[in-house]
Write a protein that holds these residues in place. Structure first.
Motif, PDB file in Angstrom:
ATOM      1  N   GLU A   1       0.883  -1.362   0.257  1.00 43.00           N
ATOM      2  CA  GLU A   1       0.045   0.066   0.141  1.00 43.00           C
ATOM      3  C   GLU A   1       0.789   1.111  -0.101  1.00 43.00           C
ATOM      4  N   LYS A   2       1.844   1.237   0.715  1.00 39.32           N
ATOM      5  CA  LYS A   2       2.953   2.341   0.736  1.00 39.32           C
ATOM      6  C   LYS A   2       3.432   2.986  -0.657  1.00 39.32           C
ATOM      7  N   VAL A   3       3.586   2.052  -1.640  1.00 37.50           N
ATOM      8  CA  VAL A   3       3.902   2.238  -3.046  1.00 37.50           C
ATOM      9  C   VAL A   3       2.534   2.602  -3.765  1.00 37.50           C
ATOM     10  N   PHE A   4       1.547   1.755  -3.598  1.00 36.18           N
ATOM     11  CA  PHE A   4       0.348   2.259  -4.458  1.00 36.18           C
ATOM     12  C   PHE A   4      -0.220   3.470  -3.936  1.00 36.18           C
ATOM     13  N   ASN A   5       0.031   3.880  -2.851  1.00 41.89           N
ATOM     14  CA  ASN A   5      -0.617   4.988  -2.208  1.00 41.89           C
ATOM     15  C   ASN A   5       0.202   6.384  -2.995  1.00 41.89           C
ATOM     16  N   THR A   6       1.419   6.285  -3.426  1.00 43.63           N
ATOM     17  CA  THR A   6       2.193   7.026  -4.027  1.00 43.63           C
ATOM     18  C   THR A   6       1.778   7.177  -5.847  1.00 43.63           C
ATOM     19  N   GLY A   7       0.762   5.922  -6.185  1.00 44.38           N
ATOM     20  CA  GLY A   7       0.158   6.130  -7.461  1.00 44.38           C
ATOM     21  C   GLY A   7       1.094   5.211  -8.581  1.00 44.38           C
ATOM     22  N   ARG A   8       2.206   4.988  -7.826  1.00 45.01           N
ATOM     23  CA  ARG A   8       3.207   3.785  -8.629  1.00 45.01           C
ATOM     24  C   ARG A   8       2.789   2.479  -8.779  1.00 45.01           C
ATOM     25  N   ASP A   9       3.407   1.962  -9.850  1.00 42.32           N
ATOM     26  CA  ASP A   9       3.310   0.431 -10.085  1.00 42.32           C
ATOM     27  C   ASP A   9       4.078  -0.205  -9.039  1.00 42.32           C
ATOM     28  N   LEU A  10       3.908  -1.497  -8.872  1.00 44.03           N
ATOM     29  CA  LEU A  10       4.523  -2.169  -7.742  1.00 44.03           C
ATOM     30  C   LEU A  10       5.061  -3.677  -8.501  1.00 44.03           C
ATOM     31  N   ILE A  11       6.218  -3.919  -8.336  1.00 41.36           N
ATOM     32  CA  ILE A  11       6.825  -5.230  -8.722  1.00 41.36           C
ATOM     33  C   ILE A  11       7.169  -6.089  -7.364  1.00 41.36           C
ATOM     34  N   VAL A  12       6.642  -7.108  -7.277  1.00 41.66           N
ATOM     35  CA  VAL A  12       6.963  -8.193  -6.371  1.00 41.66           C
ATOM     36  C   VAL A  12       7.499  -9.459  -6.835  1.00 41.66           C
ATOM     37  N   GLU A  13       8.412  -9.945  -5.899  1.00 47.52           N
ATOM     38  CA  GLU A  13       9.044 -11.438  -6.113  1.00 47.52           C
ATOM     39  C   GLU A  13       8.427 -12.233  -5.052  1.00 47.52           C
ATOM     40  N   VAL A  14       7.788 -13.145  -5.779  1.00 53.84           N
ATOM     41  CA  VAL A  14       7.343 -14.154  -5.044  1.00 53.84           C
ATOM     42  C   VAL A  14       7.384 -15.752  -5.607  1.00 53.84           C
ATOM     43  N   ASP A  15       7.442 -16.621  -4.717  1.00 48.58           N
ATOM     44  CA  ASP A  15       7.330 -18.170  -5.308  1.00 48.58           C
ATOM     45  C   ASP A  15       6.031 -18.315  -6.038  1.00 48.58           C
ATOM     46  N   VAL A  16       5.958 -19.281  -6.563  1.00 50.61           N
ATOM     47  CA  VAL A  16       4.866 -19.813  -7.445  1.00 50.61           C
ATOM     48  C   VAL A  16       3.614 -19.883  -6.471  1.00 50.61           C
ATOM     49  N   GLN A  17       3.682 -20.375  -5.245  1.00 54.16           N
ATOM     50  CA  GLN A  17       2.337 -20.563  -4.678  1.00 54.16           C
ATOM     51  C   GLN A  17       1.947 -19.056  -4.247  1.00 54.16           C
ATOM     52  N   GLY A  18       2.818 -18.163  -4.169  1.00 59.17           N
ATOM     53  CA  GLY A  18       2.402 -16.866  -3.798  1.00 59.17           C
ATOM     54  C   GLY A  18       1.682 -16.047  -4.995  1.00 59.17           C
ATOM     55  N   ALA A  19       2.645 -16.260  -5.957  1.00 57.43           N
ATOM     56  CA  ALA A  19       1.984 -15.590  -7.272  1.00 57.43           C
ATOM     57  C   ALA A  19       0.710 -16.227  -7.686  1.00 57.43           C
ATOM     58  N   ILE A  20       0.210 -17.384  -7.184  1.00 60.84           N
ATOM     59  CA  ILE A  20      -1.173 -17.901  -7.812  1.00 60.84           C
ATOM     60  C   ILE A  20      -1.990 -17.425  -6.714  1.00 60.84           C
ATOM     61  N   GLN A  21      -1.557 -17.120  -5.586  1.00 60.02           N
ATOM     62  CA  GLN A  21      -2.558 -16.668  -4.519  1.00 60.02           C
ATOM     63  C   GLN A  21      -3.009 -15.179  -4.801  1.00 60.02           C
ATOM     64  N   ILE A  22      -1.863 -14.388  -5.099  1.00 57.33           N
ATOM     65  CA  ILE A  22      -2.124 -12.924  -5.493  1.00 57.33           C
ATOM     66  C   ILE A  22      -3.063 -13.045  -6.952  1.00 57.33           C
ATOM     67  N   SER A  23      -2.698 -13.675  -8.026  1.00 59.03           N
ATOM     68  CA  SER A  23      -3.418 -13.689  -9.173  1.00 59.03           C
ATOM     69  C   SER A  23      -4.962 -14.223  -9.034  1.00 59.03           C
ATOM     70  N   GLU A  24      -5.330 -15.010  -8.021  1.00 59.76           N
ATOM     71  CA  GLU A  24      -6.558 -15.353  -7.421  1.00 59.76           C
ATOM     72  C   GLU A  24      -7.266 -14.322  -6.829  1.00 59.76           C
ATOM     73  N   LYS A  25      -6.726 -13.419  -6.036  1.00 63.04           N
ATOM     74  CA  LYS A  25      -7.295 -12.353  -5.268  1.00 63.04           C
ATOM     75  C   LYS A  25      -7.112 -11.217  -6.377  1.00 63.04           C
ATOM     76  N   LEU A  26      -6.355 -10.855  -6.988  1.00 71.55           N
ATOM     77  CA  LEU A  26      -6.263  -9.787  -7.697  1.00 71.55           C
ATOM     78  C   LEU A  26      -6.000  -9.992  -9.263  1.00 71.55           C
TER      79      LEU A  26
END
Length: 188
Positions: free
Chosen positions: A87-112
């Motif tokens: 949220e700290k990044v999004f509150n500045t209006g910038r795009d956010l890049i995250v480094e996650v494992d495959v399990q985490g990537a699938i969780q995020i993709s399902e939520k967002l």
């Protein structure tokens, strides 16, 4: 969410961290969220730069408090992406890049589902093994576990919007930057 969420995922040793560093040098306005982990800090790492290194108890307390966008147990250690850091990044209006494992990537993709998921493939398992061995951060047993898990993780590539083969760091980083720039021009 005002910015775009760009997910970079790969098997261990796929080059996520190196690629993100390179992409961020090309796109300096790209925000980055530092993840939390319970794994031991490696030589040369700094708390708050590569990861926030926390105890298992602290991590579990954060899970109970709903502090993570995603979290997973990877090779016996917990990893998670903090809502607050994102949220700290999004509150500045910038795009956010995250480094996650495959399990985490699938969780995020399902939520967002609007997130931009990019899977990094190694050119071959032999090269992946060489990269993991060269880093010298895992013992033989952990190296075998990571390679065994890598095979299963690679099978998940179809769940991502984009796939990049990381044969050459510069080329792969330019491809990721191109995806980010193209997504920034998308009409929603």
């Amino acid at each position: 969410m005002t910015g775009r969420l760009i997910i970079i995922s790969s098997p261990s040793g796929g080059g996520k961290g190196s690629l993100i560093k390179e992409v961020r040098s090309m796109l300096p306005d790209l925000g980055y969220s530092v993840s939390h982990t319970t794994r031991p800090q490696r030589f040369g790492e700094e708390n708050g730069r590569e990861y926030f290194f926390v105890t298992k108890e602290e991590f579990e307390r954060r899970i109970g408090g709903g502090d993570f966008l995603e979290y997973a147990n990877v090779h016996g250690n917990l990893y998670g992406t903090s809502f607050r850091e994102s949220e700290k990044v999004f509150n500045t209006g910038r795009d956010l890049i995250v480094e996650v494992d495959v399990q985490g990537a699938i969780q995020i993709s399902e939520k967002l589902p609007e997130s931009i998921s990019i899977f990094i493939l190694p050119p071959s398992f032999e090269i992946l093994k060489a990269r993991l061995t060269a880093r010298g951060t895992e013992g033989e047993a952990e190296l075998r576990t990571r390679l065994r898990n890598a095979f299963n993780e690679v099978l998940e590539y179809e769940k991502f919007k984009y796939v990049i083969v990381n044969e050459d760091l510069g080329t792969a980083a330019r491809q990721i930057a191109s995806i980010v720039n193209a997504e920034r021009q998308r009409l929603d």
